[in-house]
Design a protein around this motif. Structure first.
Motif, mmCIF file in Angstrom:
data_model
loop_
_atom_site.group_PDB
_atom_site.id
_atom_site.type_symbol
_atom_site.label_atom_id
_atom_site.label_comp_id
_atom_site.label_asym_id
_atom_site.label_seq_id
_atom_site.Cartn_x
_atom_site.Cartn_y
_atom_site.Cartn_z
ATOM 1 N N VAL A 13 -53.083 12.997 9.016
ATOM 2 C CA VAL A 13 -52.050 12.307 10.272
ATOM 3 C C VAL A 13 -50.838 12.816 9.204
ATOM 4 O O VAL A 13 -49.390 12.116 10.232
ATOM 5 C CB VAL A 13 -52.079 10.878 9.935
ATOM 6 C CG1 VAL A 13 -50.806 9.802 9.932
ATOM 7 C CG2 VAL A 13 -52.946 9.559 9.957
ATOM 8 N N TYR A 16 -48.656 14.949 11.421
ATOM 9 C CA TYR A 16 -48.502 14.483 12.507
ATOM 10 C C TYR A 16 -46.994 14.031 12.137
ATOM 11 O O TYR A 16 -45.806 13.860 12.573
ATOM 12 C CB TYR A 16 -49.399 13.006 13.192
ATOM 13 C CG TYR A 16 -50.692 13.089 13.271
ATOM 14 C CD1 TYR A 16 -50.579 14.428 14.332
ATOM 15 C CD2 TYR A 16 -51.637 12.109 13.916
ATOM 16 C CE1 TYR A 16 -51.501 15.046 14.668
ATOM 17 C CE2 TYR A 16 -52.467 12.781 14.686
ATOM 18 C CZ TYR A 16 -52.974 14.029 15.171
ATOM 19 O OH TYR A 16 -54.094 14.208 15.661
ATOM 20 N N VAL A 86 -58.313 6.905 14.463
ATOM 21 C CA VAL A 86 -57.245 6.780 16.115
ATOM 22 C C VAL A 86 -57.099 5.803 15.421
ATOM 23 O O VAL A 86 -56.222 5.068 15.840
ATOM 24 C CB VAL A 86 -58.801 6.432 17.553
ATOM 25 C CG1 VAL A 86 -58.561 8.634 17.394
ATOM 26 C CG2 VAL A 86 -59.498 6.088 17.292
ATOM 27 N N ASP A 89 -54.546 5.973 12.747
ATOM 28 C CA ASP A 89 -52.609 7.011 13.095
ATOM 29 C C ASP A 89 -52.351 5.720 14.740
ATOM 30 O O ASP A 89 -51.010 5.451 14.087
ATOM 31 C CB ASP A 89 -53.579 7.788 14.025
ATOM 32 C CG ASP A 89 -52.457 8.604 14.737
ATOM 33 O OD1 ASP A 89 -51.689 8.984 13.932
ATOM 34 O OD2 ASP A 89 -52.006 8.750 16.002
ATOM 35 N N ARG A 163 -49.578 13.933 20.600
ATOM 36 C CA ARG A 163 -50.040 13.090 19.324
ATOM 37 C C ARG A 163 -51.708 12.161 19.997
ATOM 38 O O ARG A 163 -53.153 12.399 19.174
ATOM 39 C CB ARG A 163 -49.644 11.535 18.492
ATOM 40 C CG ARG A 163 -49.616 11.347 17.494
ATOM 41 C CD ARG A 163 -48.640 10.444 17.317
ATOM 42 N NE ARG A 163 -49.023 9.794 15.463
ATOM 43 C CZ ARG A 163 -48.205 9.228 14.585
ATOM 44 N NH1 ARG A 163 -47.073 10.023 14.564
ATOM 45 N NH2 ARG A 163 -48.996 8.868 13.391
ATOM 46 N N ALA A 167 -55.563 13.510 18.385
ATOM 47 C CA ALA A 167 -56.016 12.124 17.715
ATOM 48 C C ALA A 167 -56.956 11.864 18.545
ATOM 49 O O ALA A 167 -58.346 11.800 17.353
ATOM 50 C CB ALA A 167 -55.092 10.810 17.736
ATOM 51 N N PRO A 183 -54.685 19.265 13.555
ATOM 52 C CA PRO A 183 -53.915 18.783 13.659
ATOM 53 C C PRO A 183 -52.613 18.961 14.112
ATOM 54 O O PRO A 183 -53.205 19.938 14.177
ATOM 55 C CB PRO A 183 -53.579 17.873 12.807
ATOM 56 C CG PRO A 183 -53.649 18.304 11.657
ATOM 57 C CD PRO A 183 -55.228 19.293 11.715
#
Length: 310
Positions: A13, A16, A86, A89, A163, A167, A183
């Motif tokens: 994460v 991201y 998930v 995130d 994203r 994910a 990622p």
């Protein structure tokens, strides 16, 4: 259930979320590594510390906030591998309550209230789900369907799509026992911007223009017809055939009322996530992947202050 999965989820994460952001179009405002100034200020206050610029926050503080305010509050340690990622995130990007609502709407035959509060009923329903791969797909589709209705979709939709697609791949990989893909740098296309969902926007992306028109038209017809019926009632004794007119108007008004009621029912079902957009899992393919090693979870001493923030 996935235990101690925070470290590897956090590492991905963080990719991201990128670094520091101060975009006036971003609902999150001034942000550093996914933590907004508002969240950081509140967290410092709970620690009895003076306010400071979130851009100056230490990495240990950022990790502590992620764990206490997102991972722990979403009860991710109690979720299956992949599902935990998930949900985590989604919580960081749109808030814990919204992320839990997406999870609740994605559970087949979920018996509880879709209230954004994860408890025994939700956890039991997750445990009863025999296909976590499909659950992750439904969750990501529900998330994407909601974000499509945000006012900032035109600006950040490409990043959010990438994203969510990435994910989903990672989550499904973990659910299947693999490490999943690396990622991708969604921050390069706005995927790190906060996707704040208000109550009024939950149904907007999934409610068709036709349905909206029907509801509006039916409401417009029902009120004048009812008023006209009352006026004609006064003239009923004057014209022997007037009851038939009134009967026809009553039928029209009744039909209009049914249409309105049906329109609201459709909106309610849409809001409950009955219709969702499928995720384009190729949405992240044109972005650079960032390799991460599965890190060792931070020592309890490093995150001791997180307990006070929970």
């Amino acid at each position: 259930m996935a235990k101690d999965g925070f470290a590897r989820a956090y590492a991905r994460v963080r990719v991201y979320e990128g670094g520091n952001v101060d975009d006036p179009r971003d609902p999150g405002g001034r942000t550093s590594r996914g933590v907004t100034q508002r969240v950081y200020t509140a967290w410092l206050r709970r620690q009895g510390l003076p306010n400071a610029d979130v851009w100056t926050a230490t990495d240990t503080q950022i990790a502590a906030i992620y764990r206490a305010l997102y991972w722990d509050k979403a009860t991710c340690d109690e979720l299956p591998a992949g599902v935990d990622f998930v949900v985590f995130d989604g919580a960081i990007n749109s808030g814990v309550g919204q992320s839990v609502r997406w999870l609740q709407r994605s559970l087949v035959g979920y018996p509880g209230a879709v209230d954004g509060a994860i408890g025994d009923v939700t956890l039991h329903a997750v445990g009863q789900d025999e296909d976590n791969d499909a659950l992750i797909a439904r969750y990501c589709a529900a998330r994407l369907g909601t974000l499509r209705g945000l006012k900032t979709w035109r600006t950040y939709g490409k990043g959010w799509s990438a994203r969510i697609a990435n994910a989903q791949k990672i989550g499904q990989g973990w659910a299947s026992g693999s490490i999943g893909p690396a990622p991708v740098a969604v921050d390069q296309v706005g995927g790190n911007r906060k996707a704040v969902v208000s109550a009024e926007t939950i149904a907007r992306p999934l409610l068709s223009t036709a349905s909206t028109t029907v509801v509006t038209s039916a409401s417009a017809v029902a009120a004048p017809v009812s008023e006209l019926g009352q006026q004609l009632e006064v003239m009923r004794d004057w014209f022997a055939w007037m009851p038939y007119v009134l009967g026809g108007l009553a039928v029209v008004a009744g039909v209009a009322g049914i249409i309105v009621k049906y329109g609201h029912a459709v909106a309610d079902k849409v809001q409950a996530g009955s219709a969702i957009q499928a995720v384009d899992t190729s949405a992240d393919e044109d972005l650079p992947a960032v390799a991460v090693d599965d890190p060792v979870a931070p020592a309890p001493a490093e995150l001791a202050i997180a307990a006070e923030a929970a």
